[in-house]
Motif scaffolding. Structure first.
Motif, short mmCIF file in Angstrom:
data_model
loop_
_atom_site.label_atom_id
_atom_site.label_comp_id
_atom_site.label_asym_id
_atom_site.label_seq_id
_atom_site.Cartn_x
_atom_site.Cartn_y
_atom_site.Cartn_z
N VAL A 201 40.15 44.54 44.73
CA VAL A 201 40.95 45.12 43.71
C VAL A 201 42.32 44.53 43.88
O VAL A 201 43.03 44.21 42.92
CB VAL A 201 41.00 46.75 43.93
CG1 VAL A 201 42.17 46.98 42.69
CG2 VAL A 201 39.61 47.13 43.62
N PHE A 202 42.90 44.41 45.31
CA PHE A 202 43.95 43.90 45.35
C PHE A 202 44.35 42.35 44.97
O PHE A 202 45.38 41.72 44.80
CB PHE A 202 44.41 43.95 46.73
CG PHE A 202 45.77 43.55 47.24
CD1 PHE A 202 46.96 44.19 47.11
CD2 PHE A 202 46.04 42.24 47.93
CE1 PHE A 202 48.21 43.90 47.35
CE2 PHE A 202 47.17 41.94 48.18
CZ PHE A 202 48.44 42.85 47.99
N ALA A 203 43.02 41.63 44.82
CA ALA A 203 43.20 40.32 44.47
C ALA A 203 43.95 40.03 43.30
O ALA A 203 44.25 38.91 43.04
CB ALA A 203 41.57 39.71 44.65
N LYS A 204 43.87 40.97 42.40
CA LYS A 204 44.75 40.80 41.27
C LYS A 204 46.04 41.08 41.11
O LYS A 204 46.78 41.05 40.25
CB LYS A 204 43.88 41.43 39.95
CG LYS A 204 42.65 41.01 39.66
CD LYS A 204 41.97 41.54 38.42
CE LYS A 204 40.56 40.85 38.17
NZ LYS A 204 39.80 41.46 37.15
N GLN A 205 46.60 41.46 42.39
CA GLN A 205 48.01 41.95 42.27
C GLN A 205 48.82 40.58 42.87
O GLN A 205 48.43 39.93 43.58
CB GLN A 205 48.13 42.91 43.39
CG GLN A 205 49.36 43.98 43.45
CD GLN A 205 48.84 45.10 42.47
OE1 GLN A 205 47.89 45.64 42.45
NE2 GLN A 205 49.72 45.55 41.22
#
Length: 398
Positions: A201-205
């Motif tokens: 999920v954090f990968a798109k931050q």
């Protein structure tokens, strides 16, 4: 027919945009947007890319807090203008928010209730207004300096699916011990966020933050930034989605000069068509241009969750690559994409006319040249249309 060259280096791809007219943001307009929860009207500055409304695409949104600070606003506008021109970031709609009471609106640590009301104004009222009136693609970047950096960080932690991209410049994440109201709320939320949020999920931050070490304010604020950096190193050590700049020798007022352009380049690094990729396409021919472009577009969609068009010169120079090599069907594919993206650009239609003429389709070439002429309102295509009409007449002469 315009002159065509097969580039043996990528020099033209890298600096090709410098040969074109510089992209210049339009003069800002000012609108008033009502905040429902706060029951106040807020002044918003909006700037558009030069060709806004003339091209067929939607744009990322870049939001700056403290737009009442004229030097901060003007510098950010200039940075966006320059980085768009050099194709380091995509064209974007730039919005500046004038603070009515910056402490109560931006200082989540001290005024949590009023700060959250202002945050909900941005998430709901402002984004709804902008989405309903302008061509946004759903990707939002927040830029905040000082209290604005604290606020932007909290916005990401509170609504991570909405505010995926944040640039925090000398963010006020720490205060002197005598400020008894300070409770490290944002750093505590950041610790929880990083420790519980899955890497997938954090990968798109995208989170960029910075601090200086000079002057009264940054000598105190740097502790909060260094603490945040230690949390990112602890929980996301191998992630490419965060970046910290410790700007030694810079103070609170000079950090934006480095951090705003650096942050924008970092946020849009996955959009940027790198020189290495351009070399693989144009110089070494390791990958087919259309394949390379589609891979880039797929990666953009994956990383940003939306479509962001590649720069004009990527399409035009790759089309030229195919044209000179005689791969006219592939050249036609890119010419059609140019026409779709830039329906008011005469060169897009003239490019297709070149391809059709080389194919021997004189009537088709004339049609696209007339389209080009209608878009430019210039007579520069008249002689060529006349020549092709003459050739057509000769072909059918008994």
């Amino acid at each position: 027919m315009k002159k065509r060259y097969l580039f043996t280096t990528v020099l033209m791809f890298i600096v090709g945009t410098l040969l074109a007219q510089q992209v210049k943001l339009n003069s800002k307009i000012t609108v008033s947007v009502h905040s429902v929860n706060e029951d106040v009207n807020r002044s918003i500055f909006i700037q558009f890319p030069k060709d806004y409304g003339k091209v067929n695409k939607r744009y990322p949104l870049i939001v700056l807090f403290d737009a009442q600070d004229q030097t901060l606003y003007d510098y950010t506008s200039s940075a966006i203008d320059r980085l768009t021109w050099t194709n380091d970031i995509p064209e974007a709609i730039f919005v500046g928010i004038v603070q009515n009471d910056r402490s109560k609106e931006l200082n989540f640590e001290r005024y949590e209730t009023s700060s959250l009301q202002f945050l909900n104004f941005i998430k709901n009222d402002l984004i709804n207004y902008l989405s309903n009136n302008y061509f946004l693609n759903g990707y939002y970047t927040l830029i905040g300096h000082s209290l604005g950096g604290q606020f932007a960080t909290n916005a990401m932690l509170t609504y991570p699916e909405t505010f995926k991209s944040v640039i925090s410049v000398s963010g006020a994440l720490n205060y002197e011990e005598k400020e008894k109201w300070f409770r490290s709320k944002v750093v505590t939320k950041l610790n929880y966020y990083l420790s519980t949020r899955p890497d997938s999920v954090f990968a798109k931050q995208k989170y960029y933050f910075s601090t200086g070490d000079e002057g009264f304010q940054d000598s105190g604020f740097k502790l909060g930034a260094l603490t945040a950096d230690s949390l990112f190193v602890k929980y996301k050590p191998n992630s490419k989605n965060w970046h910290f700049d410790y700007l030694k020798g810079f103070n609170h007022m000079t950090t934006p000069l480095i951090s705003i352009p650096s942050g924008l380049i970092f946020v849009f690094q996955d959009w940027h068509f790198s020189e290495t990729l351009a070399m693989d396409v144009l110089m070494y021919e390791k990958i087919d241009p259309i394949v390379a472009m589609q891979k880039q577009l797929d990666n953009i969609k994956k990383m940003y969750g939306t479509e962001i068009a590649l720069p004009y010169n990527a399409y035009s120079q790759f089309e030229n690559f195919y044209f000179v090599k005689g791969e006219l069907e592939k050249a036609s594919i890119l010419a059609n994409k140019l026409i779709k993206l830039y329906p008011n650009d005469d060169d897009s239609y003239a490019t297709m006319a070149d391809i059709l003429e080389k194919k021997g389709d004189v009537k088709g070439a004339i049609k696209y040249l007339k389209d080009a002429q209608s878009k430019s309102n210039l007579a520069k295509y008249a002689d060529r249309i006349l020549r092709l009409n003459s050739e057509t007449s000769t072909q059918f002469r008994p």
